[in-house]
Design a protein around this motif. Structure first.
Motif, PDB file in Angstrom:
ATOM      1  N   LEU A 149       4.659   1.776  -1.178  1.00  0.00           N
ATOM      2  CA  LEU A 149       5.184   1.471   0.115  1.00  0.00           C
ATOM      3  C   LEU A 149       6.353   2.830   0.494  1.00  0.00           C
ATOM      4  O   LEU A 149       6.907   2.700   1.224  1.00  0.00           O
ATOM      5  CB  LEU A 149       6.053   0.123   0.185  1.00  0.00           C
ATOM      6  CG  LEU A 149       5.024  -1.062   0.248  1.00  0.00           C
ATOM      7  CD1 LEU A 149       6.007  -2.354   0.486  1.00  0.00           C
ATOM      8  CD2 LEU A 149       3.902  -0.919   1.199  1.00  0.00           C
TER       9      LEU A 149
ATOM     10  N   PRO B  36       7.245   6.819   1.068  1.00  0.00           N
ATOM     11  CA  PRO B  36       6.665   8.115   1.350  1.00  0.00           C
ATOM     12  C   PRO B  36       6.223   9.102   0.415  1.00  0.00           C
ATOM     13  O   PRO B  36       6.898   8.960  -0.637  1.00  0.00           O
ATOM     14  CB  PRO B  36       7.596   8.818   2.367  1.00  0.00           C
ATOM     15  CG  PRO B  36       8.999   7.888   2.266  1.00  0.00           C
ATOM     16  CD  PRO B  36       8.542   6.737   1.545  1.00  0.00           C
TER      17      PRO B  36
ATOM     18  N   GLN C  53      12.478   2.261   5.381  1.00  0.00           N
ATOM     19  CA  GLN C  53      12.203   1.135   6.318  1.00  0.00           C
ATOM     20  C   GLN C  53      10.703   0.602   5.786  1.00  0.00           C
ATOM     21  O   GLN C  53      10.613  -0.529   5.840  1.00  0.00           O
ATOM     22  CB  GLN C  53      12.240   1.489   7.521  1.00  0.00           C
ATOM     23  CG  GLN C  53      13.661   1.667   8.076  1.00  0.00           C
ATOM     24  CD  GLN C  53      13.547   1.812   9.753  1.00  0.00           C
ATOM     25  OE1 GLN C  53      12.824   1.576  10.512  1.00  0.00           O
ATOM     26  NE2 GLN C  53      14.692   2.656  10.065  1.00  0.00           N
ATOM     27  N   THR C  54       9.930   1.378   5.467  1.00  0.00           N
ATOM     28  CA  THR C  54       8.421   1.005   4.974  1.00  0.00           C
ATOM     29  C   THR C  54       8.602   0.344   3.377  1.00  0.00           C
ATOM     30  O   THR C  54       7.717  -0.315   3.425  1.00  0.00           O
ATOM     31  CB  THR C  54       7.620   2.139   4.804  1.00  0.00           C
ATOM     32  OG1 THR C  54       8.063   3.130   3.936  1.00  0.00           O
ATOM     33  CG2 THR C  54       7.267   2.848   5.974  1.00  0.00           C
ATOM     34  N   ASN C  55       9.784   0.351   2.889  1.00  0.00           N
ATOM     35  CA  ASN C  55       9.610  -0.188   1.540  1.00  0.00           C
ATOM     36  C   ASN C  55      10.284  -1.776   1.734  1.00  0.00           C
ATOM     37  O   ASN C  55      11.451  -1.879   1.261  1.00  0.00           O
ATOM     38  CB  ASN C  55      10.451   0.734   0.569  1.00  0.00           C
ATOM     39  CG  ASN C  55      10.365   0.038  -0.875  1.00  0.00           C
ATOM     40  OD1 ASN C  55       9.672  -0.943  -1.158  1.00  0.00           O
ATOM     41  ND2 ASN C  55      10.560   1.076  -1.996  1.00  0.00           N
ATOM     42  N   LEU C  56       9.542  -2.501   2.039  1.00  0.00           N
ATOM     43  CA  LEU C  56       9.929  -3.916   2.479  1.00  0.00           C
ATOM     44  C   LEU C  56      10.210  -4.770   1.144  1.00  0.00           C
ATOM     45  O   LEU C  56      11.196  -5.459   1.028  1.00  0.00           O
ATOM     46  CB  LEU C  56       9.047  -4.570   3.095  1.00  0.00           C
ATOM     47  CG  LEU C  56       8.691  -4.266   4.626  1.00  0.00           C
ATOM     48  CD1 LEU C  56       7.493  -4.878   5.183  1.00  0.00           C
ATOM     49  CD2 LEU C  56       9.816  -4.119   5.527  1.00  0.00           C
TER      50      LEU C  56
ATOM     51  N   ALA D 188      11.893  10.159   6.754  1.00  0.00           N
ATOM     52  CA  ALA D 188      11.054   8.722   7.118  1.00  0.00           C
ATOM     53  C   ALA D 188      12.366   7.882   7.370  1.00  0.00           C
ATOM     54  O   ALA D 188      13.465   7.772   6.504  1.00  0.00           O
ATOM     55  CB  ALA D 188      10.415   8.501   5.738  1.00  0.00           C
TER      56      ALA D 188
ATOM     57  N   ASP E 289      14.984   5.013   7.452  1.00  0.00           N
ATOM     58  CA  ASP E 289      15.675   4.228   6.374  1.00  0.00           C
ATOM     59  C   ASP E 289      16.407   3.288   6.745  1.00  0.00           C
ATOM     60  O   ASP E 289      16.807   3.071   7.839  1.00  0.00           O
ATOM     61  CB  ASP E 289      16.114   5.520   5.078  1.00  0.00           C
ATOM     62  CG  ASP E 289      17.059   6.389   5.988  1.00  0.00           C
ATOM     63  OD1 ASP E 289      17.410   6.150   7.219  1.00  0.00           O
ATOM     64  OD2 ASP E 289      17.338   7.404   5.070  1.00  0.00           O
TER      65      ASP E 289
END
Length: 159
Positions: free
Chosen positions: A31, A33, A112-115, A141, A143
């Motif tokens: 998850l 980038p 933010q993508t790294n839930l 990306a 954050d």
């Protein structure tokens, strides 16, 4: 992992520690980038920047580096666990170690993508204080800024 040893990063560790960082960043389902640097550039960064300029520790299990932790002031700047040992408490041990070293509070950035990372840090008492569009990070990306304890940023939460 009862026999986990945490010690400062040494010059002879930089290649192995950088490889853990690289494997973690590129693990399936990470998850994160994609890294914008090559593995060689990351190894040089460990040797030329993290070793002399930051407080970096490695966690070893049976003599093998399985995780890396870097503190930059009161920022938890890097926390990467080898995917082979993920989910076994190594990350939690290192977060507790960082809290012991910075009892006044910590702050960190996560994408933010790294839930999964956000949930991990929330489970360890970190709270979100703001989100950005990522314009200030290398990956560009979006954050999330999170804090723990009495970190000064915890008192000035932003939406």
């Amino acid at each position: 992992m009862d026999d986990l040893l945490i010690r400062p990063l040494e010059p002879y560790d930089t290649g192995e520690a950088a490889a853990v960082w690289w494997r973690s960043r590129h693990a399936e389902g990470s998850l994160l980038p994609a890294a914008i640097h090559t593995a060689e550039q990351v190894a040089a960064w460990f040797a030329e920047v993290l070793l002399p300029d930051a407080q970096t520790w490695v966690a070893l299990d049976d003599g093998r580096i399985v995780a890396v932790l870097t503190l930059d002031g009161d920022d938890l700047d890097q926390l990467y666990v080898d995917p082979d040992v993920a989910g076994r408490g190594v990350g939690s041990t290192l977060v507790d170690f960082a809290k012991d070293l910075r009892p006044g509070g910590l702050a960190l950035w996560t994408f933010q993508t790294n839930l999964r990372a956000q949930a991990f840090y929330q489970a360890h008492g970190f709270v979100e204080v703001r989100r950005t569009d990522g314009a200030e990070n290398e990956e560009r990306a979006p954050d999330v800024r999170m804090t723990w304890g009495n970190h000064p940023e915890a008192l000035t939460r932003h939406s």
